[in-house]
Design an enzyme around this catalytic site. Structure first.
Site, PDB file in Angstrom:
ATOM      1  N   VAL A  18      10.193  54.575 102.478  1.00  0.00           N
ATOM      2  CA  VAL A  18       9.247  53.480 102.224  1.00  0.00           C
ATOM      3  C   VAL A  18       8.389  53.180 103.445  1.00  0.00           C
ATOM      4  O   VAL A  18       8.672  53.630 104.545  1.00  0.00           O
ATOM      5  CB  VAL A  18       9.980  52.197 101.754  1.00  0.00           C
ATOM      6  CG1 VAL A  18      10.726  52.467 100.477  1.00  0.00           C
ATOM      7  CG2 VAL A  18      10.939  51.695 102.826  1.00  0.00           C
ATOM      8  N   GLU A  19       7.330  52.376 103.222  1.00  0.00           N
ATOM      9  CA  GLU A  19       6.351  52.013 104.256  1.00  0.00           C
ATOM     10  C   GLU A  19       5.790  53.256 104.942  1.00  0.00           C
ATOM     11  O   GLU A  19       5.674  53.315 106.168  1.00  0.00           O
ATOM     12  CB  GLU A  19       6.953  51.030 105.274  1.00  0.00           C
ATOM     13  CG  GLU A  19       7.141  49.639 104.710  1.00  0.00           C
ATOM     14  CD  GLU A  19       7.506  48.615 105.753  1.00  0.00           C
ATOM     15  OE1 GLU A  19       7.444  48.932 106.951  1.00  0.00           O
ATOM     16  OE2 GLU A  19       7.853  47.484 105.369  1.00  0.00           O
ATOM     17  N   GLY A  20       5.452  54.254 104.154  1.00  0.00           N
ATOM     18  CA  GLY A  20       4.994  55.532 104.682  1.00  0.00           C
ATOM     19  C   GLY A  20       6.178  56.467 104.793  1.00  0.00           C
ATOM     20  O   GLY A  20       6.971  56.350 105.724  1.00  0.00           O
TER      21      GLY A  20
END
Length: 842
Positions: free
Chosen positions: A499-501
């Site tokens: 997540v978050e990239g």
């Protein structure tokens, strides 16, 4: 001999000027002085003429008008054809946040004062009290098995306590009812919670990261802040932020969720508003949210608010009780049951002032997201990974001391010791990076590239540590149940990775891809000069930047060669003693990295972005240099405890070795072989001389971790380790300390067994026989037995009646069913029409 002498003088002056990065005019004066000196004192008129001929172009470069007309202008024309113009989204990403220490590493000559003068991270009294009070109390309330197996949610009392103590409001200022804590406090609180329960850490982390509160604080109108922030602080409002779409994951700019400006009815009135349609997934807290932060593309086909038709990505706040909003269904994230699920919206009509920041912020959503991600990405996920890793090291070190095989603690076996050293070393790096980066955030920095480094490497190190902990524990870690203190953390690792990239994206495209332009001393400014509509101003700016850039590149080439030849022994750094050499190596590899990055961008241009593995290797070099700098700063901040030297040396040696090998890998795969050969000569003039940590160093670290040492406590200082029933970390530490007290008594029994005085093979029998034969006293036998009982309780695993394991079916299946295509079922959707407390059922 005289000619050789002058050659050495001339080369020495040129190398010194380049090494010291002296500017063009002063360098011209010094070189001119040498040429004049040779013309007067030298023996050869021929060589004097050669020197003057060579000096003339250098002198001519100082005539700016000639230089711009005949050199800079043609180069600017070529530059404009080589470099594509930046899109708005690319520019927003590049301009997000600030440039901090990573900019120094890109310079090739780091200014260490920028790092050494950063205050050591320290909590305020209120923050420390919260960490020692409510955070400890919350950890005490959490039962991993209850949360992850029995309820598939946190209990009602835990939800109530989280709201009561305002855990969701750590970033909200006190004026709105929040706690107003610093990034450091946010990180340390999450680290402690994550060491106890991943579900709680994920639940608390999201509202304190990229979400409605953060967006409102930075971009909201005063009216929006007053409307939403007090409710978010009290827990009456539960936020989520919906970005990811089924057709757009990491590529947020490709979202198809839309909002169309039109007239509609809202609260009985006809107004100009936005009709929204969306389909989002993977949204944490969405199933129970009362307010939804939404990213969508905004359109104004009738030009009701301006001349533009397509405004682009926009962020708005949507109450979830509006008609057309669908929430309630849950995903089941890899057995870690934090509230996460999809949300849909069908023709949801909201007023224009739902846009965060008001209508004037229409189309600014992407900029908002990347600016806030520059900070938030460095706190929540890295801290959660750190908490899990600290807990794993603390538990595994103690387990490796009390678990015996072949009459030895398993931590004494060198293979296990190697694993323990890796776990401890990675945890030290993670801690250093988190703490020092948070200190920079406390000081007002918003470094986008370091937070990406932190997110990627903390979660990757956490993945390796989780694997290693499982390896050492063996079957103890495999068997799920209330006694298993590792498995859920192990299962949760991919959440932080993806997540978050996603980490693959972060490594291959973001760290160097963003850093190469954002952190480079000249590239972004050169791009802006080339794009300047005022041709004259653009030429002047580009000329100034170009020749500074050329001097920078020459300097880095010389510095890389000189420090490679001397092993960087003579470069100035602000350190003494054994750590001095590590500071010096940062200087060396900073120059080598800056040189390599420049050559790669010059030769490959925009193609470098598509050569992802080359970009990734350069990102690894930048990351390793950043991390080793954090290790050195963290060691200094902790007062340079000598006992921690093995951890610092292992961390630095590992990171430098990886730096060397990634540069080597880059050169092996660089498509221009002539350039690769030249770079290899400048970077590794004596070959690859750096080695990985020694086996002996690893065993020293293992001893620090399997014994109750001060280094072990410093390394794992931020976890929940209170000694109490139900907290395995505290109980393991208690038994580890007891092991030192019992060791002399165990030795008595062992020696008696080896002499043949004791026949029994099992531990209880040996204790009983040793007491009977006077080897130990009755009191000593009681102490050993009590210790052995504690050990056996901690290494025990759970077992269940078959019916206990059929949680989702009343009767266990007696045979393997035939697998047939599943019938499609109608998707049941829950529409939230009022605010309800979170469900604690599965």
């Amino acid at each position: 001999m005289a000619t050789l002498f002058w050659l050495i003088v001339i080369l020495g002056v040129c190398f010194t000027l380049a090494y010291r990065r002296v500017d063009l005019k002063i360098s011209t004066v010094f070189v001119g002085a040498v040429v004049v000196a040779y013309s007067i004192l030298g023996e050869s008129a021929f060589w004097a003429v050669v020197l003057w001929v060579a000096f003339a172009p250098l002198a001519a470069l100082n005539v700016e008008s000639l230089r711009r007309e005949y050199l800079t202008q043609p180069l600017l024309d070529i530059f404009r054809t080589m470099v594509p113009s930046l899109s708005r989204t690319e520019r927003d990403a590049l301009e997000s946040g600030s440039v901090w220490w990573e900019g120094e590493l890109f310079s090739g000559i780091p200014d260490w004062s920028k790092l050494t003068q950063l205050p050591a991270p320290k909590l305020t009294n209120d923050e420390q009290a919260f960490l020692d009070g409510p955070t400890e109390a919350l950890c005490r309330m959490l039962d991993d098995w209850e949360v992850t197996h029995e309820l598939l949610d946190m209990p009602e009392k835990v939800w109530a306590y989280i709201k009561q103590e305002r855990f969701f409001a750590m970033i909200i200022p006190t004026e709105y009812g929040g706690l107003g804590f610093s990034p450091l406090a946010n990180s340390m609180i999450l680290t402690k919670i994550a060491s106890r329960n991943t579900t709680a850490a994920s639940t608390i982390g999201v509202p304190n990261s990229l979400g409605p509160a953060e967006l409102l604080l930075h971009y909201g109108t005063d009216e929006q802040k007053q409307r939403w922030l007090p409710g978010l602080a009290s827990g009456d409002e539960i936020p989520c932020f919906a970005l990811t779409s089924p057709r757009a994951g990491s590529d947020a700019t490709a979202i198809v969720d839309s909002g169309v400006i039109c007239k509609g009815t809202y609260e009985g009135k006809t107004i100009i508003g936005i009709r929204l349609n969306w389909d989002k997934r993977y949204i944490t807290l969405a199933p129970i949210a009362t307010v939804l932060g939404l990213a969508f593309k905004l359109y104004d086909p009738d030009h009701l608010i301006g001349d533009r038709t397509n405004y682009g990505i926009t962020a708005a706040l949507i109450p979830t009780n509006l008609p057309g909003v669908t929430i309630g269904r849950r995903h089941f994230p890899i057995n870690i049951p934090f509230q996460n699920g999809p949300t849909q919206g069908k023709d949801v009509f909201v007023p224009l002032d739902s846009i965060i920041g008001g209508p004037e912020m229409a189309g600014q959503g992407w900029r908002m997201l990347v600016e806030l991600l520059a900070v938030g990405r460095g706190i929540t996920l890295p801290s959660n990974a750190l908490g899990g890793s600290m807990a794993a090291v603390y538990a595994t070190g103690a387990y490796a001391r009390i678990r015996r095989q072949f009459n030895l603690p398993i931590g004494k076996f060198h293979g296990v010791g190697e694993v323990l050293a890796r776990m401890a070393g990675y945890t030290y790096i993670m801690t250093a990076a988190s703490r020092v980066t948070c200190a920079a955030l406390n000081a007002g920095e918003k470094p986008a590239v370091p937070t990406a480094i932190l997110k990627y490497h903390n979660t990757e190190f956490g993945r390796q540590i989780a694997n290693d902990a499982m390896d050492v524990h063996g079957g103890k870690a495999i068997m799920l149940g209330p006694k298993n203190y590792l498995a859920r953390n192990y299962q949760s690792v991919p959440i932080g990775v993806t997540v978050e990239g996603a980490n693959i994206l972060t490594r291959n495209l973001i760290i160097f891809g963003q850093g190469a332009i954002r952190c480079h001393p000249f590239v972004l400014a050169e791009l802006e000069a080339a794009a300047d509509e005022n041709q004259e101003t653009g030429l002047i700016d580009f000329d100034r930047l170009l020749f500074r850039h050329i001097g920078y590149a020459i300097s880095n080439a010389v510095r890389s060669l000189v420090m490679g030849l001397t092993l960087s022994r003579f470069t100035a750094v602000p350190a003494t003693g054994w750590v001095r050499r590590y500071y010096q190596r940062v200087n060396r590899y900073s120059a080598s990295f800056a040189l390599t990055a420049d050559v790669a961008m010059l030769i490959l241009g925009g193609e470098l972005k598509r050569k992802e593995l080359l970009s990734a290797r350069l990102g690894d070099v930048l990351s390793n240099l950043y991390l080793v700098s954090m290790v050195l700063k963290h060691y200094e901040d902790q007062g340079c405890p000598e006992a921690d030297r093995p951890l610092v040396e292992w961390s630095c040696r590992t990171l430098f070795y990886r730096t060397q090998e990634q540069l080597h890998g880059f050169l092996r795969n660089f498509p221009n072989r002539w350039a690769a050969a030249a770079l290899r000569l400048l970077i590794f003039p004596r070959g690859r001389t750096f080695s990985s940590p020694s086996d002996e160093l690893g065993q020293q670290i293992a001893e620090l971790i399997i014994n109750p040492t001060a280094s072990r406590e410093r390394l794992c200082a931020d976890i929940y380790k209170t000694v109490e029933p139900g907290n395995p970390l505290g109980l393991l530490q208690e038994v580890l300390e007891l092991a030192e007290e019992i060791k002399p008594l165990e030795r008595k029994v062992f020696n008696a067994k080896r002499r043949g005085e004791i026949d029994s093979d099992d531990t209880p029998g040996q204790i009983e026989e040793a007491q009977k034969k006077g080897v130990i006293t009755a009191e000593e036998a009681k102490q050993i037995t009590a210790f052995d009982d504690k050990v056996m309780e901690l290494i025990a695993v759970d077992d269940f009646a078959p019916e206990e394991l059929t949680r989702f079916a009343p009767v266990a299946r007696k045979k393997t069913p035939t697998i047939r295509p599943a019938k499609k079922k109608a998707k049941r959707k829950t529409r939230r029409s009022d605010k309800k407390p979170p469900s604690t059922s599965g």
